[in-house]
Design a protein around this motif. Structure first.
Motif, PDB file in Angstrom:
ATOM      1  N   LYS A 187       0.822  -1.216   0.000  1.00 45.59           N
ATOM      2  CA  LYS A 187       0.000   0.000   0.000  1.00 45.59           C
ATOM      3  C   LYS A 187       0.861   1.273   0.000  1.00 45.59           C
ATOM      4  O   LYS A 187       0.540   2.245  -0.686  1.00 45.59           O
ATOM      5  N   ASP A 188       1.946   1.240   0.740  1.00 45.86           N
ATOM      6  CA  ASP A 188       2.806   2.428   0.837  1.00 45.86           C
ATOM      7  C   ASP A 188       3.838   2.504  -0.280  1.00 45.86           C
ATOM      8  O   ASP A 188       4.688   3.390  -0.287  1.00 45.86           O
ATOM      9  N   ARG A 189       3.754   1.567  -1.201  1.00 42.60           N
ATOM     10  CA  ARG A 189       4.724   1.569  -2.305  1.00 42.60           C
ATOM     11  C   ARG A 189       4.095   1.939  -3.636  1.00 42.60           C
ATOM     12  O   ARG A 189       4.736   1.834  -4.673  1.00 42.60           O
ATOM     13  N   ARG A 198      -2.922   4.534  -5.170  1.00 47.45           N
ATOM     14  CA  ARG A 198      -2.924   4.655  -3.705  1.00 47.45           C
ATOM     15  C   ARG A 198      -4.347   4.583  -3.184  1.00 47.45           C
ATOM     16  O   ARG A 198      -4.636   3.933  -2.186  1.00 47.45           O
TER      17      ARG A 198
END
Ligand code: ADP
Ligand code: NI
Length: 215
Positions: A181-183, A190
């Motif tokens: 998710k944070d990549r 996102r």
């Protein structure tokens, strides 16, 4: 070059090579990544032809399928040339394919917007309901158990460890899936990743409750 025709033929090429692939890169993974790439490309105003073409061809060059990168990329390059894709677009697609693999150890984002879109689409297909299904399919294919509360997930791994370690499938969520998710590179991916991440968290919560006999 007729773009629609090239996409149709790329679809047939990928379908022929990847049908029945059991490493998690079967044809339907490609179909999903292509659909996601088109959706994200529209939201991010990226070149949809490049995104879809790279999505369709992205796993053909993978060492798991082609043996090694050089052979795989040459095969895709030959295919693009044989289908009259202009050199600039051919190079762009090859660059995208060469740089999007997570397991390849690539930490930096792809250079172009289209590369970022395809990488996001590929990563999104590894999370959410689809990611859960793929993880357990992979675990089953590799003889892994679902979960073992005595084996904790590893914080960081070399590419070699990532390939070779045989920990339970639940650990894969902590080693990779919950980190994706944070990549994401693009805003729209996102946004899509949030919902998928939430689905995995809810799944894990339920999984442990059922594991403990609490629900
Ligand atoms: P990619 O080329 O997309 O990085 P991988 O071969 O790493 O693909 O993974 C293909 C699919 O199998 C993905 O959905 C991934 O989450 C899953 N997978 C890879 N390794 C494991 C593992 N150790 N346990 C469970 N699922 C895995
Ligand atoms: Ni993929």
């Amino acid at each position: 070059m007729n773009r629609d025709q090239v996409l149709n033929e790329a679809e047939a090429f990928a379908r022929e090579i990847l049908t029945g692939e059991s490493s998690g890169h079967d044809w339907w993974h490609i179909a999903r990544v292509r659909a996601l790439a088109r959706t994200i490309a529209a939201a991010e105003q990226a070149d949809s032809f490049i995104c879809e073409l790279a999505a369709l061809l992205h796993d053909i060059a993978d060492p798991k399928i082609a043996g090694d990168w050089d052979t795989g990329l040459a095969r895709v390059g030959d295919w693009l040339a044989a289908h009259d894709v202009p050199a600039a677009e051919r190079d762009h697609v090859l660059e995208i394919i060469a740089t999007i693999s997570f397991a390849g150890g690539n930490k930096s984002a792809p250079r172009t917007l289209e590369g970022r879109v395809v990488q996001d689409a590929d990563r999104l297909d590894a999370i959410g309901a689809m990611g859960i299904a793929r993880a357990f399919a992979y675990g089953g294919a590799h003889g892994r158990i679902l979960h073992d509360p005595t084996i904790s997930p590893r914080a960081s791994m070399t590419a070699e460890e990532y390939r070779s370690h045989a920990t339970p499938t639940i650990n894969h969520f902590y080693e990779k899936l919950l980190l994706l998710k944070d990549r994401m590179n693009t805003d729209y991916a996102r946004h899509l990743a949030e919902q998928r991440h939430h689905v995995m968290e809810a799944f894990l919560d339920e999984f442990y409750a059922e594991w403990d006999g609490a629900r």
